[in-house]
Design a protein around this motif. Structure first.
Motif: not given
Lengths: 661, 353
Positions: A297, A304-305, A309, B75, B78-79, B81-82, B107-108, B111, B115, B304
């Motif tokens: 996004e 961060c993703a 990972a 965040r 986002a972490f 999600t990864g 925002n995160h 999403h 997702r 997702f």
């Protein structure tokens, strides 16, 4: 560059190199023409370098000066390092293209213009008060002006296309003419057109007819006009299999190769930004190589993703350009603190802020080396050319994993978009470096997540591993245990450990590209200035000047021998497309009197500009050498008129072109 | 999930780290509830990851004996999600707060919900910034006096569950720190395959003490709490009152229920898959209405991470990852023979693929 270095004389009778610039409206398909001409040039065995320049607007108003799209290619029978200074041939598809490019053409050069587009309205849009083809203002050049539009419409008549679609084939007509001029076979382009218009046979055949007609026109016109065929021998090159490659492709391939050598799945988190998006596009189509791509996004979520990972056992990668890199800064700090591997690719563009999205610059060096809060050391690698990016990407993957650290790989807009021949490497020839994850406790019956190995790296522990549960985060860690620890002695120890780990990264000793290991002047470059510096130093040496070229890949940490090497020269000149950032690093690290030579016009250095700067060190005028700024060059690409922003890449343009067709 | 055999005990989920929340903080109760829930879920500490952002609540991972990642402010989604994309087998719990999740990380959060990444998201809502010493937060009520709003805040507060539902969440639930029902809410969240959003009201005893007492205090709780149960009528106050939908105004109303005859009073039967009613429940103002608690909405759709796996399998089908062939793709040409630098050009062959 895969080819050999050849110190050939400059004033030979037959040209060793030719510079051709295709310029037209952004809807004319000039990038496509240039791309296919590049391919045919590569297939002919010439060395080459390209410079695609395109307006930032997706759909710039037709016929305007800032809507001009240009593609320059320099090719020859000797080593080619730059896209060339001044064109020998200009193909101008409309008045605006002529206006913005004519001044750059060498006196006596050939100008091919499509008179079909030189209408009153188009002349007005290009701000011409009279028709330059008729008013004698082009007397300095050989001009071949005729109605390409009409010739194209005529050629594709049998296929029953509408006038608009028929005129879309103009670029192929022009390409056909260019193929004839340099004695290139048409078959590869025919094959490409048939593949491209698969299922739309009439469009394929119409384009082929236009191409053939342009080619035939050359044969006919040769008898009467300034047009003549020119043959360039293939360049002596190392044996092997070659292809052309752009920097963005090379990043994608290098990352895949790096991850495979490490035996890791690759996770790429990205967010669309010019000129870095192409890497995401390439990787998104290569999922069979254990690649996961994630369009996040925002820039922050993308990194961060990727860190997430990496934490989970993949090789996390993110890429962006200056403004996006700025947003990722805090997360880089976390990757440094938690000591997780990560590769960050920065395709640099003009800055600050939104700056010049489609133009090239090297002004993110401070950001890469220093741009984070706290003492946050991070290795930085800079690629010199599209082909060099492949190896640099593998190197970045290696360092990230072996030292458990984020690594920044610097390219720039020029490298990302430009193409050059590439000696396809054998993947078996690279050293495999399989990763070992920690699978059991590493200190007797105790787990020490921050126990360091001989490189200073901590173990990589994948969640999911039985018995190794532990917590990591951005708060300062205790030595070895990784528990929260704010104590003064511990912070000193951990800060030192992070610094020493990065400072101790083993990088190859610095070599001298051209010249000697000591002498009067060293020209020190990094990144995409390689080409012009290399050629300028070669030329200066031919004139007897004692000048050497040193090109640095490992910007941080610097090669251990670089300081001694620089101290062996009386003077050190550092040309950069910024206001002197690497110069400052060299002064700080080695106490050398490095002098800047800077250019921030969004245009790469020209060989002549560097040659002139080098010469000041050897002329008789005392005290005039060093500390120079190179003025914007209005004759050079990118088109100085196309100053509007937020842009698109040649690949995007090609896709749009394909969609439109 | 309730019938899973526990392989752990509460003790197995406790770390050796000293818990550093203020004495009396609601976080202690939530920590206990989570540590009590995990064995009942049959969770494996080695396969469990707690991911958090920054703030008081985000210290949570340090106190759970599993894998834990205390990331950066806002965040965490986002972490997470990864992490999930890299290893979909991991069971992920995300811990955030009202500032972390709805201010810097709004925002995160949007999403990750949109997702529908498979994980449990616990948002500890204390309506204040605790770790930075008491500034008002995006969920603080209008007029909240704080060091940054000495005259009282003027912002309209965000409503976490309404935000989640608006972002496309397929599971929305609510509980509070000391509630005995919290483990059941967490179990329902865990049972939902997808992003499961749980707002947990949490008492900040230092900067926003007892701000939820109007509905959370045990005395009179029955009259002020509406615990939702799928398939059961929306009754509270010991079954003497209920929630109905006025079919003319299309608004919810509180009705009196006589002798348990909720059918006559037209009390709504809770259907966790009814998104329209869920929208009404998350907007239902406390005061005229009781506080809606428990599972407000639960209607799973493909996640997702599952879709990403399917997408990759589809993309990979029939393709062989041959790196040498990939490197040599596109149009290629071959330069053959040895190069003699003095003699000029080598013999050269051309190959077109």
């Amino acid at each position: 560059m895969a080819t050999q270095q050849v110190d050939a004389p400059q004033d030979a009778e037959t040209p060793e190199a030719v510079v051709v610039r295709f310029a037209g409206d952004s809807g004319d398909g000039m990038q496509l023409t240039g791309g296919q001409f590049t391919l045919s040039t590569a297939l002919a065995g010439n060395d080459l370098a390209t410079f695609p320049d395109f307006p930032a607007e997706i759909r710039a108003p037709q016929g305007t000066l800032f809507g001009v799209s240009a593609f320059q290619i320099n090719f020859g029978s000797r080593q080619i390092d730059t896209a060339g200074d001044a064109p020998d041939v200009l193909v101008a598809m409309n008045p605006a293209a002529l206006k913005t490019n004519i001044a750059a053409v060498k006196p006596g050069g050939l100008v091919i213009a499509d008179t079909g587009e030189f209408t009153k309205r188009n002349l007005e849009k290009a701000k011409y008060t009279s028709n330059p083809i008729e008013d004698g203002s082009l007397a300095k050049w050989d001009v071949l002006a005729f109605d390409i539009s009409a010739q194209t419409v005529e050629a594709v008549k049998p296929f029953g296309l509408g006038n608009k679609d028929a005129l879309r084939c103009k670029n192929m007509w022009t390409l056909g003419l260019a193929l004839w001029m340099f004695g290139r076979p048409r078959k590869p382009i025919h094959d490409w057109l048939r593949a491209k218009f698969k299922g739309k046979a009439e469009l394929a055949e119409a384009n082929i007819a236009a191409l053939d007609a342009g080619h035939a026109y050359g044969e006919t016109a040769e008898l009467s006009g300034p047009l003549h065929q020119c043959h360039l021998d293939p360049v002596p090159a190392a044996p092997g299999l070659y292809r052309t490659i752009t920097g963005a492709e090379a990043v994608a391939l290098g990352l895949i190769a790096g991850a495979r050598l490490l035996r890791l799945p690759l996770f790429f988190g990205g967010y669309p930004i010019t000129p870095a998006s192409a890497i995401l596009h390439h990787l998104a189509r290569l999922k069979e190589f254990s690649v996961t791509t994630f369009q996040a996004e925002d820039e922050i979520a993308a990194i961060c993703a990727a860190i997430g990972a990496s934490y989970a056992g993949s090789l996390g990668v993110t890429s962006s350009s200056g403004p996006g890199i700025a947003l990722k800064g805090e997360a880089m700090g976390l990757a440094i603190m938690t000591e997780l591997p990560l590769v960050i690719v920065n395709s640099q563009r003009g800055g600050p802020s939104t700056g010049l999205p489609t133009k090239t610059e090297q002004s993110d060096l401070y950001q890469a080396v220093y741009g984070r809060n706290g003492d946050a050391p991070m290795p930085v690698i800079a690629a010199r050319s599209p082909a060099d990016v492949f190896e640099c990407a593998i190197e970045a993957c290696r360092i990230a994993v072996q030292y458990m650290t984020p690594v920044m790989l610097l390219t720039d807009g020029y490298i990302a978009n430009a193409a050059e021949p590439w000696l396809v490497p054998d993947p078996e020839a690279f050293e495999r470096m399989p990763v070992e994850f920690l699978t059991e406790k590493n200190a007797g019956d105790q787990l020490l997540p921050y126990k360091r190995d001989e490189r200073g790296a901590r173990p990589w522990i994948k969640p999911g591993t039985p018995g190794l549960m532990h917590r990591i985060g951005g708060i300062e860690k205790a030595v070895d245990t990784g528990h929260l620890d704010y104590s003064p002695g511990n912070h000193q120890a951990m800060t030192d450990a992070r610094r020493d780990k990065i400072a101790g990264i083993r990088v190859r000793d610095q070599q001298v590209e051209v010249g000697n290991r000591s002498g009067k002047l060293a020209v020190v470059g990094w990144g995409s200035t390689y080409g012009p510096i290399h050629q300028a130093v070669l030329r200066a040496r031919r004139k007897g000047m004692d000048v050497s070229h040193i090109h640095v890949r490992h910007v941080w940490p610097l090669p251990a021998n670089l300081g001694d090497l620089l101290h062996g020269f009386d003077k050190v000149l550092v040309p950069e497309m910024n206001t002197g950032q690497f110069k400052t690093v060299l002064r700080d690290q080695f106490l050398v009197d490095a002098q800047p030579l800077t250019k921030v016009s969004g245009q790469p250095f020209q060989i002549a500009e560097l040659e002139a700067a080098i010469a000041t060190y050897f002329d008789e005028v005392p005290g005039n050498a060093g500390g120079e700024e190179i003025e914007p060059n209005l004759q050079q690409l990118p088109n100085p008129e196309a100053g509007h922003d937020d842009g698109t890449t040649p690949r995007d343009l090609r896709m749009m072109h394909e969609r439109d067709n | 999930m309730n019938d899973m055999t526990p392989i752990t005990t509460v003790k197995d989920w406790e770390t050796d780290q000293e818990v550093r929340w203020c004495p009396g903080c609601g976080d202690y109760a939530i920590l206990k509830a989570v540590q009590r829930t995990l064995p009942q879920l049959g969770s494996d500490p080695a396969n469990t990851v707690f991911v958090s952002g920054i703030g008081c609540s985000s210290r949570f991972p340090y106190y759970i004996e599993s894998y834990g990642f205390h990331t950066i402010h806002g965040r965490a989604p986002a972490f997470a999600t990864g992490i999930k994309l890299a290893n979909p087998d991991l069971d992920i719990w995300l811990v955030t707060g009202d500032g972390d999740g709805l201010s810097i990380g709004g925002n995160h959060l949007m999403h990750v919900l949109r997702r529908n990444v498979n994980m449990q998201i616990m948002l500890f809502n204390n309506e204040i910034y605790g770790l930075t010493k008491g500034q008002y937060s995006p969920t603080s009520r209008e007029g909240t006096k704080s060091p940054s709003t000495p005259l009282g805040s003027i912002d309209h507060p965000a409503r976490p569950c309404a935000f989640a539902l608006g972002a496309g969440a397929r599971f929305v639930a609510r509980g509070f720190d000391v509630s005995k029902n919290l483990p059941d809410v967490l179990k329902a969240a865990h049972a939902h395959r997808g992003a499961a959003f749980v707002e947990i009201f949490q008492n900040c005893v230092v900067y926003n003490k007892d701000v939820f007492d109007d509905f959370a205090q045990p005395k009179g709780a029955e009259d002020r709490q509406l615990w939702l149960e799928d398939g059961a009528p929306m009754l509270f106050a010991g079954g003497t009152r209920g929630i109905t939908l006025n079919h003319e105004t299309l608004r919810l109303e509180v009705v009196e229920v006589t002798d348990g005859d909720w059918q006559t009073a037209k009390v709504i039967v809770h259907d966790v898959t009814n998104r329209a009613i869920a929208h009404m429940l998350v907007e239902m103002p406390f005061g005229p209405f009781p506080m809606a608690l428990g599972v407000l909405y639960d209607d799973p759709v493909p996640t997702f991470d599952d879709m990403a796996i399917a997408d990759r399998e589809h993309a990979v089908a029939g393709k062989e990852p041959n790196l040498a062939r990939l490197l040599a793709s596109g149009q290629t040409w071959t330069v053959s023979g040895t190069v003699d630098e003095s003699a000029g050009h080598p013999a050269r062959g051309m190959v077109s693929k």
